[in-house]
Design an enzyme around this catalytic site. Structure first.
Site, PDB file in Angstrom:
ATOM      1  N   SER A 243     -26.627  -3.553  26.484  1.00  0.00           N
ATOM      2  CA  SER A 243     -27.331  -4.490  27.359  1.00  0.00           C
ATOM      3  C   SER A 243     -28.426  -3.841  28.200  1.00  0.00           C
ATOM      4  O   SER A 243     -29.392  -3.315  27.672  1.00  0.00           O
ATOM      5  CB  SER A 243     -26.280  -5.181  28.232  1.00  0.00           C
TER       6      SER A 243
ATOM      7  N   ASP B 136     -32.991  -9.177  29.639  1.00  0.00           N
ATOM      8  CA  ASP B 136     -32.436  -7.822  29.600  1.00  0.00           C
ATOM      9  C   ASP B 136     -32.388  -7.297  28.164  1.00  0.00           C
ATOM     10  O   ASP B 136     -32.862  -7.956  27.229  1.00  0.00           O
ATOM     11  CB  ASP B 136     -31.065  -7.763  30.297  1.00  0.00           C
TER      12      ASP B 136
ATOM     13  N   ASP C  70     -29.265 -11.585  27.002  1.00  0.00           N
ATOM     14  CA  ASP C  70     -28.330 -12.605  27.493  1.00  0.00           C
ATOM     15  C   ASP C  70     -28.541 -12.918  28.974  1.00  0.00           C
ATOM     16  O   ASP C  70     -27.832 -13.747  29.539  1.00  0.00           O
ATOM     17  CB  ASP C  70     -26.856 -12.254  27.188  1.00  0.00           C
TER      18      ASP C  70
ATOM     19  N   ALA D 248     -25.620 -14.098  39.605  1.00  0.00           N
ATOM     20  CA  ALA D 248     -26.912 -13.960  40.287  1.00  0.00           C
ATOM     21  C   ALA D 248     -27.900 -13.175  39.422  1.00  0.00           C
ATOM     22  O   ALA D 248     -29.107 -13.407  39.464  1.00  0.00           O
ATOM     23  CB  ALA D 248     -26.704 -13.263  41.622  1.00  0.00           C
ATOM     24  N   ASN D 249     -27.371 -12.283  38.577  1.00  0.00           N
ATOM     25  CA  ASN D 249     -28.256 -11.461  37.746  1.00  0.00           C
ATOM     26  C   ASN D 249     -28.868 -12.232  36.569  1.00  0.00           C
ATOM     27  O   ASN D 249     -29.591 -11.656  35.757  1.00  0.00           O
ATOM     28  CB  ASN D 249     -27.502 -10.235  37.242  1.00  0.00           C
TER      29      ASN D 249
ATOM     30  N   ARG E 151     -17.257  -2.990  45.331  1.00  0.00           N
ATOM     31  CA  ARG E 151     -16.303  -3.060  44.214  1.00  0.00           C
ATOM     32  C   ARG E 151     -16.724  -2.043  43.146  1.00  0.00           C
ATOM     33  O   ARG E 151     -17.916  -1.725  43.026  1.00  0.00           O
ATOM     34  CB  ARG E 151     -16.225  -4.471  43.605  1.00  0.00           C
ATOM     35  N   PRO E 152     -15.749  -1.524  42.396  1.00  0.00           N
ATOM     36  CA  PRO E 152     -16.123  -0.592  41.333  1.00  0.00           C
ATOM     37  C   PRO E 152     -16.779  -1.358  40.189  1.00  0.00           C
ATOM     38  O   PRO E 152     -16.320  -2.450  39.841  1.00  0.00           O
ATOM     39  CB  PRO E 152     -14.785   0.001  40.886  1.00  0.00           C
TER      40      PRO E 152
ATOM     41  N   THR F 287     -18.973  -1.603  34.283  1.00  0.00           N
ATOM     42  CA  THR F 287     -19.832  -1.160  33.181  1.00  0.00           C
ATOM     43  C   THR F 287     -20.496   0.190  33.436  1.00  0.00           C
ATOM     44  O   THR F 287     -21.095   0.759  32.537  1.00  0.00           O
ATOM     45  CB  THR F 287     -20.963  -2.181  32.917  1.00  0.00           C
TER      46      THR F 287
ATOM     47  N   ARG G 133     -20.438  -0.504  43.401  1.00  0.00           N
ATOM     48  CA  ARG G 133     -21.550  -1.347  43.849  1.00  0.00           C
ATOM     49  C   ARG G 133     -21.311  -1.836  45.270  1.00  0.00           C
ATOM     50  O   ARG G 133     -20.192  -2.212  45.625  1.00  0.00           O
ATOM     51  CB  ARG G 133     -21.674  -2.587  42.965  1.00  0.00           C
TER      52      ARG G 133
HETATM   53  P1  NG1 Z   1     -20.369  -4.583  36.724  1.00  0.00           P
HETATM   54  O1  NG1 Z   1     -20.962  -3.289  36.275  1.00  0.00           O
HETATM   55  O2  NG1 Z   1     -18.901  -4.731  36.534  1.00  0.00           O
HETATM   56  O3  NG1 Z   1     -20.831  -4.950  38.105  1.00  0.00           O
HETATM   57  C1  NG1 Z   1     -22.347  -5.848  35.463  1.00  0.00           C
HETATM   58  C2  NG1 Z   1     -22.840  -7.063  36.207  1.00  0.00           C
HETATM   59  C3  NG1 Z   1     -22.006  -8.266  35.796  1.00  0.00           C
HETATM   60  C4  NG1 Z   1     -22.018  -8.455  34.277  1.00  0.00           C
HETATM   61  C5  NG1 Z   1     -21.677  -7.136  33.580  1.00  0.00           C
HETATM   62  C6  NG1 Z   1     -21.810  -7.205  32.096  1.00  0.00           C
HETATM   63  C7  NG1 Z   1     -23.732  -7.192  38.482  1.00  0.00           C
HETATM   64  C8  NG1 Z   1     -23.499  -6.990  39.918  1.00  0.00           C
HETATM   65  N1  NG1 Z   1     -22.721  -6.888  37.663  1.00  0.00           N
HETATM   66  O4  NG1 Z   1     -20.978  -5.694  35.778  1.00  0.00           O
HETATM   67  O5  NG1 Z   1     -22.482  -9.388  36.453  1.00  0.00           O
HETATM   68  O6  NG1 Z   1     -23.238  -8.981  33.844  1.00  0.00           O
HETATM   69  O7  NG1 Z   1     -22.494  -6.057  34.071  1.00  0.00           O
HETATM   70  O8  NG1 Z   1     -23.087  -7.013  31.614  1.00  0.00           O
HETATM   71  O9  NG1 Z   1     -24.825  -7.615  38.112  1.00  0.00           O
HETATM   72 ZN    ZN Z   2     -27.049  -8.229  28.636  1.00  0.00          ZN
END
Ligand code: NG1
Ligand code: ZN
Length: 530
Positions: free
Chosen positions: A65, A276, A280, A371-372, A498-499, A502, A507
């Site tokens: 991604s 991205d 997606d 939100a992303n 939160r951890p 990915t 974060r």
């Molecule tokens: P993590 O790395 O668990 O925060 C990120 C995105 C999720 C989701 C996943 C999968 C943020 C804060 N977190 O997860 O929303 O899209 O990647 O791609 O954007």
């Molecule tokens: Zn993606």
């Protein structure tokens, strides 16, 4: 099944050399590409077993991604296009980490514990993004699938949502659409054109936009899609694959950095979108006359879509239960607008689309967006049937008929299997076109609270555990109280840590009323995490 019947699955080309452990996280396995070959081989094996258990085709997508180009990953897609069931995520993690000497035993154990009927035919539908490492990883996955005599349907380079679409279409024998890329483009573009009726501009809406394709697979898909959309919208594409993947571009960069991607020429008020690396996610942005950057993220898309559905339901006089699903990262301004102005129920779930998706299924029409920019709309089958029956009603007024017919086209335009940048883009463009809005009209719906995200490197991210949809820390003990103390000093302040699922980081998110306080707030919270 005897172990001796499985001996052939030990393939020295894909022996495990990596010493660390790897986890099936929010979006499957995702890490440095060069440690993934044995994982892909084993996911090929697992996909076959999953396919046999479900007696349906399973998807396998090779992508990382929005991660940097040297990363890669793999995720399995269940038969109805949804993410792999949680219990199998644990099975996948275990299988990826066992030593080669335990591989046969582990496969045998899965077969026994999951009652896999090895005589059932298995099909695995594969897709991959444009990363350099993807062909090698593809070969590993194919070797795994063939070792357990599964059928491989390799669709080559496709976006993640296209792969989900292909899985659902295959398993519904074309009921959801034709299981080809042509089927995908045709279904979406036909519905888009039907509503737009060749009228490119409308009021303040101009049918031209700039698209940042993150130098990923979305660039290929956009080029292909353009042939189907021609004369209904003009998409000027940048970061079209020649540059470095996700480097200073793409939806994640624009959202997190809150700045435009490099190499996209910007003119005031021109609608721009960033998608991205696997297409997606989508976010919108523009520069105003003073070159100030404005972001319209997943929360904005969700509110625009929810307001539109509310209108269509009112006009069609159909009464369905609408619901909107967000995560902790949703801006407080959007949540407030949805609950208090639109008066649509809002639910907050843990981060990761699988959580939002399953919650959205509980509503007649469930709209979910992170939100992303990752999200879609789900319609209950009974809702689709009712809408299809209603259009045949000879008593419908003109207004009702128009609204019902729009709903039918919108259902076809939306990729219900998963968040899909291209499908979501068509949906937003349709709504703006209909309203005759430019991007500033859209932005005026509500005010975002100033917000920021930080990534913090720690030695072990899993020391932090959370509850309440990731909004509160459970461990380390006392951390949440410290965060609360900091946050209480700021008007409309909200912050959580939160951890990441990915990346190997923690974060930190913060928002508050005054932008001048934001940095102080987030830095103070982040400093509690070190
Ligand atoms: P993590 O790395 O668990 O925060 C990120 C995105 C999720 C989701 C996943 C999968 C943020 C804060 N977190 O997860 O929303 O899209 O990647 O791609 O954007
Ligand atoms: Zn993606």
């Amino acid at each position: 099944m005897e172990s001796s019947q499985l001996e052939h699955i030990l393939n020295t080309n894909y022996s495990k050399k990596y010493k660390g452990s790897i986890q099936y996280g929010t979006a499957g396995f995702r890490t440095k590409a060069d440690v993934l070959e044995h994982v892909l081989y084993r996911m090929g094996l697992l996909a076959v077993l999953r396919s046999k258990v479900k007696n349906a085709a399973i998807g396998l997508m090779i992508t990382a991604s929005h991660n940097i180009g040297s990363d890669n990953g793999v995720k399995l897609v269940d038969p109805a296009g949804e993410m792999l069931e949680a219990t199998w995520e644990l099975i996948a993690t275990n299988l990826a980490n066992v030593e080669d000497s335990n591989l046969i035993f582990t496969i045998k154990q899965i077969i026994e514990e999951q009652n896999v009927d090895m005589s059932t035919e298995a099909t695995v539908i594969i897709g991959r993004d444009t990363r350099e490492s993807s062909p090698t990883l593809l070969n590993a996955a194919i070797a795994g699938i063939q070792a357990l005599h599964g059928i491989v349907k390799d669709f080559g380079i496709v976006t993640t949502p296209q792969l989900h679409y292909l899985v659902v279409c295959t398993n519904t024998n074309g009921g959801y659409g034709e299981p080809t890329l042509n089927g995908y483009y045709t279904k979406l573009s036909k519905a888009f054109k039907c509503i737009r009726k060749n009228k490119i501009n409308n009021g303040l809406y101009v049918g031209v936009l700039s698209l940042d394709a993150a130098n990923g697979v979305g660039a290929i898909a956009t080029k292909e899609f353009n042939d189907y959309l021609a004369e209904t919208i003009t998409i000027n594409m940048y970061n079209d694959g020649l540059g470095e993947l996700n480097h200073m571009c793409g939806a994640d960069y624009v959202k997190v950095q809150q700045m435009p991607p490099a190499t996209v020429p910007l003119k005031p008020k021109v609608r721009c979108v960033s998608i991205d690396g696997d297409a997606d996610r989508i976010i919108y942005f523009y520069l105003d006359e003073n070159d100030k950057f404005h972001l319209l993220d997943g929360d904005r898309i969700a509110t625009l879509v929810a307001a539109y559905f509310k209108e269509l339901l009112r006009e069609s006089r159909l009464s369905f239960q609408l619901g909107l699903i967000q995560t902790a990262y949703a801006n407080g301004g959007s949540t407030n607008y949805i609950s208090n102005v639109l008066q649509i129920p809002v639910v907050c779930t843990s981060t990761g689309v699988k959580h939002l998706h399953s919650k959205a299924l509980e509503f007649d029409i469930g709209i979910y967006f992170e939100a992303n920019g990752h999200g879609t709309v789900l319609f209950k089958e009974t809702v689709i049937q009712t809408i299809k029956n209603t259009i045949k009603d000879p008593e419908l007024s003109m207004i009702e008929k128009t609204a019902v017919s729009k709903l039918l086209n919108i259902i076809d335009m939306i990729n219900q299997t998963v968040g899909d940048a291209l499908s979501d883009m068509l949906l937003v463009e349709t709504i703006l076109h209909e309203k005759g809005w430019d991007i500033t009209n859209w932005e005026k719906m509500y005010k975002d609270l100033p917000n920021k995200q930080l990534k913090v490197q720690v030695s072990d991210k899993n020391v932090i555990t959370t509850t309440n949809a990731g909004r509160q820390c459970v461990t380390p003990k006392g951390l949440q109280e410290e965060i609360d103390k900091v946050v209480s000093k700021y008007e409309k302040g909200r912050s959580f840590v939160r951890p990441s699922g990915t990346e190997d980081i923690v974060r930190v998110y913060a928002e508050c009323e005054n932008s001048s306080d934001l940095n102080e707030l987030i830095v103070n919270v982040a400093s509690l995490v070190y």
